[in-house]
Design an enzyme around this catalytic site. Structure first.
Site, PDB file in Angstrom:
ATOM      1  N   ARG A  19      37.991  42.010  47.497  1.00  0.00           N
ATOM      2  CA  ARG A  19      39.101  42.732  48.108  1.00  0.00           C
ATOM      3  C   ARG A  19      39.117  42.584  49.624  1.00  0.00           C
ATOM      4  O   ARG A  19      39.469  43.516  50.358  1.00  0.00           O
ATOM      5  CB  ARG A  19      39.083  44.214  47.717  1.00  0.00           C
ATOM      6  CG  ARG A  19      39.180  44.483  46.236  1.00  0.00           C
ATOM      7  CD  ARG A  19      40.488  44.000  45.636  1.00  0.00           C
ATOM      8  NE  ARG A  19      40.449  44.153  44.185  1.00  0.00           N
ATOM      9  CZ  ARG A  19      40.022  43.210  43.359  1.00  0.00           C
ATOM     10  NH1 ARG A  19      39.618  42.037  43.822  1.00  0.00           N
ATOM     11  NH2 ARG A  19      39.999  43.422  42.056  1.00  0.00           N
ATOM     12  N   SER A  39      44.978  51.085  42.274  1.00  0.00           N
ATOM     13  CA  SER A  39      43.628  51.604  42.543  1.00  0.00           C
ATOM     14  C   SER A  39      43.547  52.058  44.001  1.00  0.00           C
ATOM     15  O   SER A  39      43.724  51.258  44.913  1.00  0.00           O
ATOM     16  CB  SER A  39      42.588  50.520  42.277  1.00  0.00           C
ATOM     17  OG  SER A  39      42.640  50.108  40.931  1.00  0.00           O
ATOM     18  N   GLU A  86      41.407  51.632  49.342  1.00  0.00           N
ATOM     19  CA  GLU A  86      41.889  50.252  49.253  1.00  0.00           C
ATOM     20  C   GLU A  86      43.201  50.038  50.004  1.00  0.00           C
ATOM     21  O   GLU A  86      43.354  49.028  50.690  1.00  0.00           O
ATOM     22  CB  GLU A  86      42.037  49.846  47.791  1.00  0.00           C
ATOM     23  CG  GLU A  86      42.350  48.373  47.585  1.00  0.00           C
ATOM     24  CD  GLU A  86      42.243  47.958  46.137  1.00  0.00           C
ATOM     25  OE1 GLU A  86      43.046  47.103  45.705  1.00  0.00           O
ATOM     26  OE2 GLU A  86      41.358  48.452  45.407  1.00  0.00           O
TER      27      GLU A  86
END
Length: 351
Positions: A160, A239, A343
């Site tokens: 990520r 998420s 995130e």
């Protein structure tokens, strides 16, 4: 190039949250994108880049500067080489690659957002990451004031993360090139156990591309991870927290906390994450810390379908959302000594 003033930004995000921008510019060509960026840089105007808005949390006060909505279009397929303009809708592009019989991104179906955001976040799900297929990213370099081509290695991809995320003020992604695989209508080898189970095959097997895509869409929809304007569980950024990556020493301390809280028989999720490092599950941490599906009584709550998604139930503000996120972070840390990291990108606010 369209220009609006005191323009609402909430409709450009999947959370449907955030205040207005002083100025909103919508660019439909690479030249317009570069011109808008150069103008902001030349005048010292703060600049906010918006693609699909699926990974963005904007403060209630909005953005004092120029918000640039990248709405470029372009889908080019040459053999197994795919090039996408940054503004292409990602989930539509995935569908077209499956229709063309090419494997490599089929398990990334249903992910909201634009193609240009995929290398920034190194988007991944169900055993695939875009870093496995991206060969080149064309970007405008705000430092050198020129268009540059970055190879896969130049992008410095990790979980990520990427060079673009590490230096968010430098690059503006314009186009992304992928190298896909012609496997005779079959998917790439399935890497994710849940997907394989749903398809009735073993991890590592290949299945028809359409079956892989449809199964992933079904799994995502069951978790509220496919956009639906009528379903508030999808008014989210997917998420909200990344899966924590711990050193071996940190993971040992974490296991001890798990044993104290849940008993010696409970083993927390653990996945190899490189030498001396272990990845665990943010969703598991949230659930075991007491934040179950549907948690909350206000206008921002945990999804009723997935503990990793924080959602706007229709009347939330960004502050409502952040209050819930902070409560979850504090609760998980108190329970297990692990600090969750958000995130989505935050604008004008922070946890």
């Amino acid at each position: 190039m369209q220009e609006l003033h005191d323009a609402p930004l909430a409709p450009l995000t999947t959370f449907r949250l955030g205040g207005p921008a002083t100025r909103l510019v919508t660019a439909t060509t690479d030249a317009e994108v570069i011109a808008a960026v150069r103008e902001a840089d030349d005048t010292g105007t703060p600049l906010l880049l918006i693609g699909g808005g699926s990974n963005l949390v904007i403060g209630d006060k909005g953005f004092d500067g120029t918000a640039l909505h990248i709405a470029t279009r372009g889908f080019s397929l040459d053999g197994t080489t795919l090039e996408l303009a940054a503004g292409e809708i990602w989930t539509d592009a995935v569908a077209r690659t499956v229709e063309a019989g090419l494997a490599g991104v089929e398990c990334l179906a249903g992910i909201p957002g634009s193609a240009g955001a995929t290398p920034i976040q190194n988007v991944g799900a169900y055993g695939q990451e875009v870093s496995a297929t991206i060969t080149e990213v064309t970007a405008y370099d705000r430092r050198s004031r020129e268009t540059v081509a970055l190879s896969n290695a130049d992008c410095a991809f990790s979980y990520r993360h990427s060079r673009f995320k590490a230096d968010p003020e430098r690059y503006v992604v314009l186009r992304v090139r992928f190298e896909l695989e012609d496997a005779g209508g079959l998917s790439a080898p399935l890497r994710y156990a849940e997907t394989a189970r749903a398809l009735g095959v073993e991890a590592g097997d290949r299945v028809p591309l359409t079956a892989a895509r449809e199964t992933v869409l079904k799994l995502r929809a069951g978790k509220g991870m496919v956009l639906d304007p009528e379903d508030h569980d999808t008014w989210s950024a997917g998420s909200f927290f990344t899966n924590p990556i711990l050193t071996d020493e940190q993971f040992a301390a974490f296991r001890s906390r798990v044993a104290e809280r849940l008993g010696d028989a409970v083993e927390p999720p653990a996945f190899p994450a490189g030498e001396g490092r272990v990845k665990t599950s943010a969703a598991w941490l949230i659930d075991k810390a007491g934040f179950t599906k549907g948690y909350g009584t206000g206008p921002a709550r945990i999804s009723t379908k997935h503990t990793l998604a924080l959602t706007n139930r229709g009347e939330a503000t960004t502050e409502d959302l952040l209050a819930l996120a902070r409560e979850v972070v504090a609760g998980v840390h108190d329970a297990f000594g692990v600090t969750l990291v958000n995130e989505p990108v935050t604008v004008g606010v922070s946890l």
